[in-house]
Design a protein around this motif. Structure first.
Motif, PDB file in Angstrom:
ATOM      1  N   LYS A 109       0.708  -1.197   0.046  1.00 20.33           N
ATOM      2  CA  LYS A 109      -0.191   0.026   0.079  1.00 20.33           C
ATOM      3  C   LYS A 109       0.796   1.246   0.020  1.00 20.33           C
ATOM      4  CE  LYS A 109      -4.734  -1.330   1.650  1.00 20.33           C
ATOM      5  NZ  LYS A 109      -5.511  -1.137   2.669  1.00 20.33           N
ATOM      6  N   PRO A 110       2.017   1.402   0.867  1.00 21.79           N
ATOM      7  CA  PRO A 110       2.699   2.597   0.678  1.00 21.79           C
ATOM      8  C   PRO A 110       3.178   2.970  -0.867  1.00 21.79           C
ATOM      9  CG  PRO A 110       3.417   1.470   2.590  1.00 21.79           C
ATOM     10  CD  PRO A 110       2.512   0.475   1.697  1.00 21.79           C
ATOM     11  N   HIS A 111       3.095   1.931  -1.535  1.00 29.90           N
ATOM     12  CA  HIS A 111       3.756   2.231  -2.998  1.00 29.90           C
ATOM     13  C   HIS A 111       2.597   2.434  -3.892  1.00 29.90           C
ATOM     14  CE1 HIS A 111       7.846   1.195  -2.026  1.00 29.90           C
ATOM     15  NE2 HIS A 111       7.323   0.253  -1.196  1.00 29.90           N
ATOM     16  N   LEU A 112       1.357   2.478  -3.406  1.00 26.55           N
ATOM     17  CA  LEU A 112       0.209   2.696  -4.426  1.00 26.55           C
ATOM     18  C   LEU A 112      -0.259   4.223  -4.266  1.00 26.55           C
ATOM     19  CD1 LEU A 112      -1.930  -0.395  -3.640  1.00 26.55           C
ATOM     20  CD2 LEU A 112      -0.016  -0.049  -5.472  1.00 26.55           C
ATOM     21  N   TYR A 113      -0.684   4.740  -5.425  1.00 27.53           N
ATOM     22  CA  TYR A 113      -1.146   6.264  -5.364  1.00 27.53           C
ATOM     23  C   TYR A 113      -2.496   6.300  -6.093  1.00 27.53           C
ATOM     24  CZ  TYR A 113       3.689   6.986  -4.171  1.00 27.53           C
ATOM     25  OH  TYR A 113       4.871   6.806  -3.499  1.00 27.53           O
ATOM     26  N   THR A 114      -3.541   7.003  -5.330  1.00 26.13           N
ATOM     27  CA  THR A 114      -4.757   7.044  -5.983  1.00 26.13           C
ATOM     28  C   THR A 114      -5.367   8.520  -5.779  1.00 26.13           C
ATOM     29  OG1 THR A 114      -6.007   6.509  -3.798  1.00 26.13           O
ATOM     30  CG2 THR A 114      -5.241   4.681  -5.238  1.00 26.13           C
ATOM     31  N   LEU A 115      -6.382   8.526  -6.341  1.00 27.15           N
ATOM     32  CA  LEU A 115      -7.155   9.864  -6.000  1.00 27.15           C
ATOM     33  C   LEU A 115      -8.471   9.751  -5.311  1.00 27.15           C
ATOM     34  CD1 LEU A 115      -6.577  11.512  -9.642  1.00 27.15           C
ATOM     35  CD2 LEU A 115      -5.876  12.411  -7.632  1.00 27.15           C
ATOM     36  N   PRO A 116      -8.290   9.768  -4.155  1.00 22.26           N
ATOM     37  CA  PRO A 116      -9.816   9.575  -3.420  1.00 22.26           C
ATOM     38  C   PRO A 116     -10.725  10.523  -3.902  1.00 22.26           C
ATOM     39  CG  PRO A 116      -8.040   9.590  -1.771  1.00 22.26           C
ATOM     40  CD  PRO A 116      -7.500   9.954  -3.038  1.00 22.26           C
ATOM     41  N   GLU A 117     -10.547  11.661  -4.331  1.00 21.93           N
ATOM     42  CA  GLU A 117     -11.720  12.674  -4.744  1.00 21.93           C
ATOM     43  C   GLU A 117     -12.204  12.163  -6.014  1.00 21.93           C
ATOM     44  OE1 GLU A 117      -8.726  13.283  -4.128  1.00 21.93           O
ATOM     45  OE2 GLU A 117      -7.857  14.879  -5.489  1.00 21.93           O
ATOM     46  N   CYS A 118     -11.312  11.580  -6.935  1.00 23.00           N
ATOM     47  CA  CYS A 118     -11.957  11.277  -8.267  1.00 23.00           C
ATOM     48  C   CYS A 118     -11.532   9.738  -8.171  1.00 23.00           C
ATOM     49  CB  CYS A 118     -10.919  11.967  -9.115  1.00 23.00           C
ATOM     50  SG  CYS A 118     -11.523  13.844  -9.213  1.00 23.00           S
ATOM     51  N   PRO A 119     -12.568   8.812  -7.536  1.00 23.13           N
ATOM     52  CA  PRO A 119     -12.085   7.643  -7.559  1.00 23.13           C
ATOM     53  C   PRO A 119     -12.062   6.864  -8.460  1.00 23.13           C
ATOM     54  CG  PRO A 119     -14.440   7.867  -6.555  1.00 23.13           C
ATOM     55  CD  PRO A 119     -13.785   9.373  -6.993  1.00 23.13           C
ATOM     56  N   ASP A 120     -12.608   7.180  -9.784  1.00 20.74           N
ATOM     57  CA  ASP A 120     -12.324   6.421 -11.003  1.00 20.74           C
ATOM     58  C   ASP A 120     -11.052   6.630 -12.051  1.00 20.74           C
ATOM     59  OD1 ASP A 120     -14.476   4.759 -10.629  1.00 20.74           O
ATOM     60  OD2 ASP A 120     -15.946   6.280 -11.315  1.00 20.74           O
ATOM     61  N   TRP A 121     -10.506   7.650 -11.494  1.00 27.10           N
ATOM     62  CA  TRP A 121      -9.263   8.214 -12.399  1.00 27.10           C
ATOM     63  C   TRP A 121      -7.887   7.741 -11.688  1.00 27.10           C
ATOM     64  CZ3 TRP A 121     -10.782  14.105 -12.821  1.00 27.10           C
ATOM     65  CH2 TRP A 121     -11.998  14.071 -13.570  1.00 27.10           C
ATOM     66  N   ILE A 122      -7.020   7.539 -12.662  1.00 29.98           N
ATOM     67  CA  ILE A 122      -5.791   7.108 -12.371  1.00 29.98           C
ATOM     68  C   ILE A 122      -4.842   8.183 -12.198  1.00 29.98           C
ATOM     69  CG2 ILE A 122      -3.600   5.747 -12.830  1.00 29.98           C
ATOM     70  CD1 ILE A 122      -5.488   4.169 -14.736  1.00 29.98           C
ATOM     71  N   PRO A 123      -4.058   8.680 -11.031  1.00 29.50           N
ATOM     72  CA  PRO A 123      -3.296   9.834 -11.237  1.00 29.50           C
ATOM     73  C   PRO A 123      -2.067   9.386 -11.904  1.00 29.50           C
ATOM     74  CG  PRO A 123      -3.072   8.538  -9.064  1.00 29.50           C
ATOM     75  CD  PRO A 123      -4.167   7.856  -9.927  1.00 29.50           C
ATOM     76  N   TYR A 124      -1.113  10.744 -12.324  1.00 26.46           N
ATOM     77  CA  TYR A 124       0.096  10.668 -12.675  1.00 26.46           C
ATOM     78  C   TYR A 124       1.041  11.157 -11.809  1.00 26.46           C
ATOM     79  CZ  TYR A 124       4.011  12.931 -15.584  1.00 26.46           C
ATOM     80  OH  TYR A 124       5.160  13.263 -16.049  1.00 26.46           O
ATOM     81  N   ARG A 125       2.070  10.228 -11.507  1.00 24.60           N
ATOM     82  CA  ARG A 125       3.167  10.522 -10.477  1.00 24.60           C
ATOM     83  C   ARG A 125       4.356  10.367 -11.205  1.00 24.60           C
ATOM     84  NH1 ARG A 125      -0.436  12.500  -8.346  1.00 24.60           N
ATOM     85  NH2 ARG A 125      -1.515  12.030  -6.641  1.00 24.60           N
ATOM     86  N   THR A 126       5.301  11.028 -10.505  1.00 27.47           N
ATOM     87  CA  THR A 126       6.768  10.952 -11.161  1.00 27.47           C
ATOM     88  C   THR A 126       7.683  10.802  -9.744  1.00 27.47           C
ATOM     89  OG1 THR A 126       7.161  13.227 -11.336  1.00 27.47           O
ATOM     90  CG2 THR A 126       6.368  12.388 -13.130  1.00 27.47           C
ATOM     91  N   SER A 127       8.960  10.170 -10.093  1.00 28.30           N
ATOM     92  CA  SER A 127      10.095  10.425  -8.957  1.00 28.30           C
ATOM     93  C   SER A 127      11.365  10.451  -9.562  1.00 28.30           C
ATOM     94  CB  SER A 127       9.754   9.038  -8.240  1.00 28.30           C
ATOM     95  OG  SER A 127      10.646   9.036  -7.082  1.00 28.30           O
ATOM     96  N   TYR A 128      11.182  11.493 -10.323  1.00 33.07           N
ATOM     97  CA  TYR A 128      12.688  11.918 -11.138  1.00 33.07           C
ATOM     98  C   TYR A 128      13.885  11.862 -10.318  1.00 33.07           C
ATOM     99  CZ  TYR A 128       9.528  13.429 -15.038  1.00 33.07           C
ATOM    100  OH  TYR A 128       8.426  13.625 -15.701  1.00 33.07           O
ATOM    101  N   TYR A 129      13.835  12.495  -9.316  1.00 29.57           N
ATOM    102  CA  TYR A 129      15.088  12.548  -8.416  1.00 29.57           C
ATOM    103  C   TYR A 129      15.211  12.244  -7.105  1.00 29.57           C
ATOM    104  CZ  TYR A 129      15.267  15.855 -12.421  1.00 29.57           C
ATOM    105  OH  TYR A 129      15.510  16.610 -13.884  1.00 29.57           O
ATOM    106  N   ARG A 130      14.259  11.297  -6.637  1.00 26.27           N
ATOM    107  CA  ARG A 130      14.475  10.297  -5.744  1.00 26.27           C
ATOM    108  C   ARG A 130      14.063   8.925  -6.216  1.00 26.27           C
ATOM    109  NH1 ARG A 130      10.822   8.633  -1.864  1.00 26.27           N
ATOM    110  NH2 ARG A 130       9.038   9.650  -2.910  1.00 26.27           N
ATOM    111  N   GLU A 131      15.028   8.142  -6.067  1.00 26.13           N
ATOM    112  CA  GLU A 131      14.794   6.694  -6.219  1.00 26.13           C
ATOM    113  C   GLU A 131      13.726   6.077  -5.447  1.00 26.13           C
ATOM    114  OE1 GLU A 131      18.255   4.618  -7.445  1.00 26.13           O
ATOM    115  OE2 GLU A 131      19.075   6.194  -8.630  1.00 26.13           O
TER     116      GLU A 131
END
Ligand SMILES: [Zn+2]
Length: 467
Positions: A109-131
């Motif tokens: 679960k700590p590695h999963l990202y969601t949008l509770p306010e828009c529960p059917d949409w998939i968010p876009y996330r990046t981690s360019y400068y933190r591995e």
């Protein structure tokens, strides 16, 4: 909005088809996704591709390692692939490090990202400068996950490679340049990314068919680090940039927004405001702020280039921003075509804006004698006649056509046509110091103005920009 003619409708569909072609690609700020995107652009316009090695210092930044991903999935306890990169490129956190492990839901679960306010949409996330690694999914999907052991796999590489960007250059009569820039690093996001790429590509195609006053440089670059890298490698020639536009978020159904350059009153700022005021769609002018897209880099104080940003809906201000709802149905052919038309109109203002001098300034010249006045039989429309009178009145060598457009409230093309007609009739002449610099035979760049100052940027023979 003005009724689209048939060709506009066809262009809108072509723009949308091109965005659809690019949509599935899993792009990032480096790697094969952006290379494939540039290759698709290259099928339409010539591009010079640059590859900059990881580790290259670029001002205060460093070109990062190259990221590529081949596959990424989560398998539920029953063995079903429930999250699959092949279905949506947003599912993997961009720049995720490789992982292949089995773990209970609570550890995942700590590695999963969601949008509770828009529960059917998939968010876009990046981690360019933190591995790190992670997955994005809809909140409803997260809520439905049963307890149990999950297999997670991200088949990615993050290693020394290159940052890739593409440039399309159109040579005009002058070496002075108009810069058109768009980011090409977002994965399956249509408005924030693909709309700008599609419009810029088609704009380049259209401009290539014209006899150009300015030279044009179109940049297709990764956001932020790409603009910083390009500026670091071209620091000595940015003095040639006379006007610039960042294009993004220009395919949705919203009205136009133009964000001014840091200078606030550059010719591009005035040209964009004028065109939007006459485009027939709602529009708003925004002041510069040091947040947004790559205008942040072009307008950093050491460059202070006259570069604004043209959008429809503004980043972060529409709910679909950076989510799976910014998809191909969020961008519309009609709006894409309208954005292309507005961009072309802005460039037409830049191409044709110059100052003239009335050759007959002592009272009005007798237009009727020259067939240039509105007659009872028809002929020139009232608007055409008014444009001639405005141009004649304000062409004292001190007012450009854009000045006249702002003062009269008339659309620039009407005034530009009037000026051309009056010039042909011997009533106007172009001011001698008007216009832009020309490339000299020895290749040294000079401006048409004697003191070589262009809107505060000092050009030197070595081409350096004073900082
Ligand atoms: Zn974005």
């Amino acid at each position: 909005m003005k009724q689209l003619d048939r060709s506009d409708s066809a262009i809108g569909l072509d723009l949308h088809h091109f965005a659809a072609e690019l949509y599935p690609i899993c792009r990032s700020i480096t790697g094969d996704g952006i290379r494939r995107t540039l290759a698709a652009i290259q099928n339409r316009i010539p591009l010079q591709i640059s590859e900059v090695p990881s580790g290259t210092p670029v001002f205060d930044w460093t070109v990062p390692k190259e990221w590529n991903v081949r596959d990424a999935f989560i398998k539920a306890p029953d063995g079903q692939r429930i999250v699959d990169l092949q279905k949506c490129s947003l599912h993997v956190v961009n720049y995720s490090t490789p992982v292949h492990a089995t773990m209970p839901l609570e550890a995942l679960k700590p590695h999963l990202y969601t949008l509770p306010e828009c529960p059917d949409w998939i968010p876009y996330r990046t981690s360019y400068y933190r591995e790190d690694w992670g997955f994005c999914l809809s909140h409803n999907q997260l809520l439905a996950l049963p307890q149990g052991e999950y297999e997670v796999c991200i088949d990615s590489t993050l290693e020394d490679g290159h940052l890739t960007y593409g440039e399309h250059y159109l040579a005009g009569r002058s070496a002075e340049e108009v810069l058109i820039s768009c980011h090409a690093c977002h994965p399956s996001l249509a408005n924030d990314n693909l709309s700008g790429i599609a419009v810029a590509t088609f704009l380049a195609e259209q401009m290539s068919r014209s006899d150009l006053r300015y030279s044009y440089r179109f940049l297709f670059i990764p956001g932020t680090i790409g603009a910083i890298t390009w500026l670091a490698r071209n620091q000595n020639t940015t003095g040639r940039i006379r006007h610039g536009l960042v294009l993004t978020c220009i395919g949705d159904a919203g009205g136009f927004h133009y964000k001014r350059s840091r200078r606030g009153n550059a010719e591009i700022d005035r040209a964009a405001a004028h065109v939007l005021g006459h485009c027939g769609e709602p529009s708003e002018i925004l002041d510069f702020s040091p947040y947004g897209y790559d205008e942040r880099q072009y307008c950093s104080p050491g460059f202070d280039l006259p570069v604004g940003c043209l959008m429809r809906s503004v980043w972060e201000c529409f709910p679909e921003y950076h989510t799976s709802a910014d998809n191909l149905s969020f961008i519309k052919p009609q709006q894409l075509a309208g954005s292309l038309r507005v961009c072309k109109s802005i460039l037409d203002v830049l191409e044709n804006n110059r100052s003239y001098r009335n050759q007959n300034p002592l009272c009005e010249p007798q237009l009727g004698r020259r067939g240039l006045y509105r007659s009872v039989e028809g002929g020139a429309s009232r608007a055409e006649m008014m444009a001639r009178l405005w141009v004649l009145n304000l062409s004292d060598g001190k007012h450009s056509l854009l000045d006249i457009a702002e003062r009269s409230g008339m659309a620039f093309p009407l005034l530009s046509d009037a000026a051309e007609l009056l010039q042909r009739g011997g009533l106007l002449s172009v001011e001698p110091n008007e216009g832009v610099g020309e490339e000299c035979s020895n290749g040294v760049f000079e401006t048409g103005k004697p003191n070589a100052h262009i809107e505060g940027v000092v050009l030197s023979r070595s081409g350096g920009v004073r900082q």
